[in-house]
Design a protein around this motif. Structure first.
Motif, mmCIF file in Angstrom:
data_model
loop_
_atom_site.group_PDB
_atom_site.id
_atom_site.type_symbol
_atom_site.label_atom_id
_atom_site.label_comp_id
_atom_site.label_asym_id
_atom_site.label_seq_id
_atom_site.Cartn_x
_atom_site.Cartn_y
_atom_site.Cartn_z
ATOM 1 N N UNK A 210 46.659 42.507 37.728
ATOM 2 C CA UNK A 210 45.203 42.622 37.683
ATOM 3 C C UNK A 210 44.493 41.393 38.277
ATOM 4 N N UNK A 211 45.244 40.467 38.834
ATOM 5 C CA UNK A 211 44.628 39.225 39.296
ATOM 6 C C UNK A 211 43.691 39.416 40.486
ATOM 7 N N UNK A 212 43.948 40.415 41.308
ATOM 8 C CA UNK A 212 43.129 40.652 42.497
ATOM 9 C C UNK A 212 42.215 41.860 42.286
ATOM 10 N N UNK A 213 41.197 41.953 43.127
ATOM 11 C CA UNK A 213 40.312 43.131 43.216
ATOM 12 C C UNK A 213 39.405 43.338 42.010
ATOM 13 N N UNK A 214 39.140 42.278 41.263
ATOM 14 C CA UNK A 214 38.206 42.380 40.137
ATOM 15 C C UNK A 214 37.184 41.253 40.239
ATOM 16 N N UNK A 215 36.337 41.350 41.234
ATOM 17 C CA UNK A 215 35.314 40.332 41.436
ATOM 18 C C UNK A 215 35.644 39.442 42.610
ATOM 19 N N UNK A 216 35.148 38.226 42.572
ATOM 20 C CA UNK A 216 35.168 37.349 43.737
ATOM 21 C C UNK A 216 36.359 36.398 43.788
#
Length: 313
Positions: A210-216
């Motif tokens: 989940x580290x990528x693709x959740x905000x900036x």
């Protein structure tokens, strides 16, 4: 069960010059949009609406939360720059043994574009943070609830308090945790803020996914799992955890996986362990002679002579 309605409270607060509006004081109407999205809507009359849209992705522990509004500038002046957030949780116990679980439960937080820190696990602790935060998480030994801003939160007040032994909640709960924070707000913006909430297990590879693709920015959620000092963190991250996952896929049984991993670690560490055992055995053999030297050269005045004889031995 991470929490229920009696042990978890969450809401938004509007502070104007004249009034304070807490969303917890209002009744929202649930509106199902499809099989994965529901809207909680507050109708304030005169075509003024405010609400939260929740979306659950299939097979995911991440909840998408969007704040939406319509004509809110009629109620909240556009010069109000912040929307306040509060979140409290009485953390439930998951095991009968409390001490180890308590030491693995704390509030974690990540600075925006920065590092991750946490409050003290072993005692009551609080922190008033002035820098921007990306997320705040209430973590117990096995599961975490993490509140993530798609942009950032403007500082926060966080507090963790251990449930007292004399409390009626002591047998079922561990800690009272709370957070207060703010996000930038404009009452004329139809979509003033977006968030994600992780509600799931403390599983390294899952959190890392989940580290990528959740905000900036990179969330680094896997840092919720404590892997020790930096050298051990590297070993655990790139050797122990991958081997563990491979064994788990091979055997499909957690008990066998742990047993085999323990044996493998024993084999790998055997040269160091054997050297230590041999050194201890030699010292045991020397112990009677060392004792004789101590008896032959007693007292502080013979300390140097005693040490010389021991080194000769």
């Amino acid at each position: 069960t991470l929490f229920d309605k009696n042990t978890n409270a969450f809401g938004f607060v509007f502070n104007t010059n004249a009034q304070r509006f807490d969303t917890g004081d209002f009744y929202f109407t649930p509106i199902a949009q499809n099989d994965s999205t529901v809207t909680m809507q507050l109708d304030l009359g005169n075509n003024v609406k405010w609400g939260i849209r929740y979306t659950l992705a299939q097979g995911s522990y991440m909840v998408k939360m969007e704040v939406f509004q319509q004509n809110m500038e009629r109620v909240i002046p556009q010069n109000i720059p912040n929307l306040d957030i509060y979140w409290t949780q009485r953390m439930a116990r998951q095991e009968k043994g409390k001490m180890f679980e308590e030491r693995n439960s704390a509030i974690y937080y990540k600075y925006s574009e920065g590092d991750i820190e946490n409050l003290n696990e072993a005692s009551n602790d609080r922190e008033e943070i002035t820098n921007n935060l990306k997320w705040v998480g209430f973590k117990n030994q096995f599961f975490s609830s993490v509140f993530i801003a798609d942009t950032h939160m403007s500082g926060a007040k966080i507090e963790s308090e251990i449930i007292d032994k004399d409390s009626a909640f002591y047998s079922d709960y561990m800690k009272d945790m709370s957070m207060e924070a703010s996000v930038e707000y404009n009452s004329a913006n139809p979509n003033p803020a977006n968030f994600h909430i992780y509600l799931g297990p403390n599983k390294f590879q899952l959190l890392k996914s989940y580290n990528e693709n959740y905000g900036e920015e990179n969330l680094q959620l896997h840092r919720l799992i404590s892997l020790g000092w930096w050298l051990f963190r590297v070993i655990n991250t790139y050797i122990v955890i991958p081997v563990f996952d491979w064994l788990q896929g091979l055997f499909g049984n957690m008990g066998i996986t742990i047993l085999v991993l323990t044996l493998l670690l024993k084999i790998v560490l055997f040269p160091l362990s054997n050297k230590s055992y041999v050194s201890q055995a030699k010292m045991r053999l020397l112990a009677p002679d060392v004792k004789k030297i101590d008896e032959k050269y007693p007292g502080q005045e013979n300390a140097m002579k005693s040490q010389q004889k021991k080194m000769e031995l």
